[in-house]
Design a protein around this motif. Sequence first.
Motif, PDB file in Angstrom:
ATOM      1  N   PRO A 131       0.811  -1.225   0.000  1.00 13.78           N
ATOM      2  CA  PRO A 131       0.000   0.000   0.000  1.00 13.78           C
ATOM      3  C   PRO A 131       0.837   1.265   0.000  1.00 13.78           C
ATOM      4  O   PRO A 131       2.064   1.214   0.245  1.00 13.78           O
ATOM      5  N   PRO A 132       0.223   2.409  -0.269  1.00 17.06           N
ATOM      6  CA  PRO A 132       0.942   3.681  -0.153  1.00 17.06           C
ATOM      7  C   PRO A 132       1.518   3.848   1.252  1.00 17.06           C
ATOM      8  O   PRO A 132       0.946   3.389   2.233  1.00 17.06           O
ATOM      9  N   GLY A 133       2.661   4.509   1.329  1.00 14.66           N
ATOM     10  CA  GLY A 133       3.306   4.693   2.617  1.00 14.66           C
ATOM     11  C   GLY A 133       4.325   3.628   2.948  1.00 14.66           C
ATOM     12  O   GLY A 133       4.993   3.700   3.990  1.00 14.66           O
ATOM     13  N   SER A 134       4.484   2.641   2.079  1.00 15.49           N
ATOM     14  CA  SER A 134       5.405   1.542   2.373  1.00 15.49           C
ATOM     15  C   SER A 134       6.861   1.990   2.413  1.00 15.49           C
ATOM     16  O   SER A 134       7.668   1.437   3.175  1.00 15.49           O
ATOM     17  N   ALA A 135       7.222   2.990   1.603  1.00 20.17           N
ATOM     18  CA  ALA A 135       8.609   3.463   1.608  1.00 20.17           C
ATOM     19  C   ALA A 135       8.950   4.083   2.964  1.00 20.17           C
ATOM     20  O   ALA A 135      10.028   3.817   3.526  1.00 20.17           O
ATOM     21  N   ALA A 136       8.042   4.900   3.504  1.00 24.45           N
ATOM     22  CA  ALA A 136       8.276   5.509   4.819  1.00 24.45           C
ATOM     23  C   ALA A 136       8.317   4.443   5.909  1.00 24.45           C
ATOM     24  O   ALA A 136       9.098   4.528   6.862  1.00 24.45           O
ATOM     25  N   TRP A 137       7.472   3.431   5.772  1.00 24.01           N
ATOM     26  CA  TRP A 137       7.464   2.323   6.729  1.00 24.01           C
ATOM     27  C   TRP A 137       8.812   1.601   6.725  1.00 24.01           C
ATOM     28  O   TRP A 137       9.389   1.318   7.777  1.00 24.01           O
ATOM     29  N   ARG A 138       9.338   1.299   5.539  1.00 22.65           N
ATOM     30  CA  ARG A 138      10.612   0.591   5.444  1.00 22.65           C
ATOM     31  C   ARG A 138      11.765   1.412   6.029  1.00 22.65           C
ATOM     32  O   ARG A 138      12.749   0.855   6.524  1.00 22.65           O
ATOM     33  N   ALA A 139      11.644   2.738   5.942  1.00 24.33           N
ATOM     34  CA  ALA A 139      12.707   3.603   6.454  1.00 24.33           C
ATOM     35  C   ALA A 139      12.650   3.763   7.965  1.00 24.33           C
ATOM     36  O   ALA A 139      13.594   4.269   8.580  1.00 24.33           O
ATOM     37  N   ASP A 140      11.567   3.347   8.586  1.00 18.87           N
ATOM     38  CA  ASP A 140      11.367   3.500  10.021  1.00 18.87           C
ATOM     39  C   ASP A 140      11.906   2.276  10.767  1.00 18.87           C
ATOM     40  O   ASP A 140      12.184   1.228  10.169  1.00 18.87           O
ATOM     41  N   THR A 141      12.018   2.413  12.071  1.00 19.98           N
ATOM     42  CA  THR A 141      12.446   1.308  12.937  1.00 19.98           C
ATOM     43  C   THR A 141      11.672   1.369  14.240  1.00 19.98           C
ATOM     44  O   THR A 141      11.045   2.381  14.565  1.00 19.98           O
ATOM     45  N   VAL A 142      11.715   0.281  14.991  1.00 22.55           N
ATOM     46  CA  VAL A 142      11.186   0.240  16.358  1.00 22.55           C
ATOM     47  C   VAL A 142      12.300  -0.268  17.256  1.00 22.55           C
ATOM     48  O   VAL A 142      12.752  -1.417  17.096  1.00 22.55           O
ATOM     49  N   GLY A 143      12.753   0.599  18.150  1.00 19.38           N
ATOM     50  CA  GLY A 143      13.846   0.202  19.033  1.00 19.38           C
ATOM     51  C   GLY A 143      15.082  -0.238  18.269  1.00 19.38           C
ATOM     52  O   GLY A 143      15.800  -1.145  18.708  1.00 19.38           O
ATOM     53  N   GLY A 144      15.317   0.386  17.122  1.00 15.57           N
ATOM     54  CA  GLY A 144      16.461   0.033  16.293  1.00 15.57           C
ATOM     55  C   GLY A 144      16.241  -1.166  15.399  1.00 15.57           C
ATOM     56  O   GLY A 144      17.114  -1.513  14.598  1.00 15.57           O
ATOM     57  N   ARG A 145      15.079  -1.806  15.512  1.00 17.78           N
ATOM     58  CA  ARG A 145      14.779  -2.982  14.695  1.00 17.78           C
ATOM     59  C   ARG A 145      14.068  -2.554  13.416  1.00 17.78           C
ATOM     60  O   ARG A 145      13.162  -1.715  13.442  1.00 17.78           O
ATOM     61  N   PRO A 146      14.439  -3.122  12.271  1.00 16.75           N
ATOM     62  CA  PRO A 146      13.710  -2.794  11.035  1.00 16.75           C
ATOM     63  C   PRO A 146      12.290  -3.336  11.081  1.00 16.75           C
ATOM     64  O   PRO A 146      12.004  -4.324  11.764  1.00 16.75           O
ATOM     65  N   LEU A 147      11.408  -2.686  10.360  1.00 21.33           N
ATOM     66  CA  LEU A 147      10.023  -3.128  10.277  1.00 21.33           C
ATOM     67  C   LEU A 147       9.875  -4.149   9.157  1.00 21.33           C
ATOM     68  O   LEU A 147      10.604  -4.119   8.166  1.00 21.33           O
ATOM     69  N   PRO A 148       8.934  -5.084   9.280  1.00 19.91           N
ATOM     70  CA  PRO A 148       8.769  -6.123   8.242  1.00 19.91           C
ATOM     71  C   PRO A 148       8.357  -5.510   6.906  1.00 19.91           C
ATOM     72  O   PRO A 148       7.464  -4.658   6.860  1.00 19.91           O
ATOM     73  N   ASP A 149       9.011  -5.924   5.864  1.00 25.86           N
ATOM     74  CA  ASP A 149       8.742  -5.406   4.522  1.00 25.86           C
ATOM     75  C   ASP A 149       7.345  -5.845   4.078  1.00 25.86           C
ATOM     76  O   ASP A 149       7.075  -7.050   3.984  1.00 25.86           O
ATOM     77  N   PRO A 150       6.438  -4.897   3.792  1.00 30.39           N
ATOM     78  CA  PRO A 150       5.076  -5.287   3.396  1.00 30.39           C
ATOM     79  C   PRO A 150       5.019  -6.119   2.130  1.00 30.39           C
ATOM     80  O   PRO A 150       4.062  -6.867   1.922  1.00 30.39           O
ATOM     81  N   ALA A 151       6.033  -5.998   1.284  1.00 29.43           N
ATOM     82  CA  ALA A 151       6.018  -6.720   0.008  1.00 29.43           C
ATOM     83  C   ALA A 151       6.622  -8.113   0.100  1.00 29.43           C
ATOM     84  O   ALA A 151       6.316  -8.974  -0.729  1.00 29.43           O
ATOM     85  N   ARG A 152       7.468  -8.350   1.107  1.00 27.59           N
ATOM     86  CA  ARG A 152       8.231  -9.596   1.105  1.00 27.59           C
ATOM     87  C   ARG A 152       8.071 -10.445   2.366  1.00 27.59           C
ATOM     88  O   ARG A 152       8.302 -11.655   2.321  1.00 27.59           O
ATOM     89  N   THR A 153       7.688  -9.854   3.464  1.00 27.94           N
ATOM     90  CA  THR A 153       7.641 -10.605   4.716  1.00 27.94           C
ATOM     91  C   THR A 153       6.378 -11.445   4.789  1.00 27.94           C
ATOM     92  O   THR A 153       5.270 -10.946   4.569  1.00 27.94           O
ATOM     93  N   ALA A 154       6.532 -12.720   5.097  1.00 30.68           N
ATOM     94  CA  ALA A 154       5.387 -13.623   5.202  1.00 30.68           C
ATOM     95  C   ALA A 154       4.508 -13.215   6.388  1.00 30.68           C
ATOM     96  O   ALA A 154       5.014 -12.724   7.407  1.00 30.68           O
ATOM     97  N   PRO A 155       3.188 -13.398   6.262  1.00 31.54           N
ATOM     98  CA  PRO A 155       2.293 -13.018   7.355  1.00 31.54           C
ATOM     99  C   PRO A 155       2.657 -13.625   8.711  1.00 31.54           C
ATOM    100  O   PRO A 155       2.497 -12.968   9.737  1.00 31.54           O
TER     101      PRO A 155
END
Length: 347
Positions: A37-61
């Motif tokens: 969905p829209p906003g995925s680029a900003a999501w990928r650039a973000d982190t939580v506690g230094g951890r990357p966020l799961p890629d919406p296009a590639r990460t299995a549910p």
Amino acid sequence: MRRFGRTMVTAALAVAVVGGTAGWASGDSQSAVTGPPPGSAAWRADTVGGRPLPDPARTAPREVARFFAGLDAAARQALVRSHPLVVGNLDGAPLPLRYEANRLAVAATGEARYASLGAPDRQILAFDPRGRGQVAEVFGDLEHAAHVSVVVPGSDNDATNHDARRKPATGPAGMARALRAAAGDGTAVVAWTGYTTPVGVGLDAADGRLAEAGAVRLARLTEGLDAVGAPDPVLFCHSYGSVVCGLAARHTDATDIVAFGSPGMRADTAADLHTGARVWAARGPSDWIADVPNVEFAGIGHGADPTSADFGARRVPAADVQGHTGYFTPGTQSLAAFAAIANGELR
């Protein structure tokens, strides 16, 4: 030569008449909405506690589910507020978070045509405003349901008319409401207008391009339901939606696939769907889909009639169904059978 000529004529007829519910109008060519969905680029650039966020296009549910399980409530809420469109469409994310995120996403569009989807009592499982808009809505308690069904609609459906005023028990939301009322509180139903449907009757409705894109999204939906612990679903597939289900069948964990008002499922037989699901088919006596030639030639048409004896699907009684959209009308044989299938009572 005569046989080839008959095939060409049949293919031409298929182009003219295969479609959904818009009557005999010409169809406008649609571009399938695909990808995250829209906003995925900003999501990928973000982190939580230094951890990357799961890629919406590639990460299995299932991996998405594990990621959220490792977050505290504050971190989850921060992601909902910062990235509502991504969280709201992220298969594997906790259901309450997706409902909340989609309320925020709908409100953020500022568009009156979507406003009703943001009401506090709506359980919007997915919302994507791109193109004509896509939406999935839950009726019932999906977190605790003993049974889950998914309604996959056909042509001329999108986020703006998902719950539009129509004849009762028609349209994606109307069908889902009717099924849940008939099946009872133990069953949750998802009205899944989650792919770009054809508009009118034209080449989009006669070929499989949009169905192929929709099948990928439908398979992902079922994978996401599994990741959050929902029961394996029953797929109720109407009109062009049955083409989507036919292409997705081998990639889902559905217990049953029900095709009704179907122009074909892109398979010669139920066995050719390569699914462990029970396959059912229904067609009412006045459904105009019976006039659609069951042919597939050079990519045009959707193949064998699922209600034919040779196809090998289990038949659903539909003698009292009126027209192309009357299968969920209260009191019909088809709705009673659908409810029994949804509850695992008819095998």
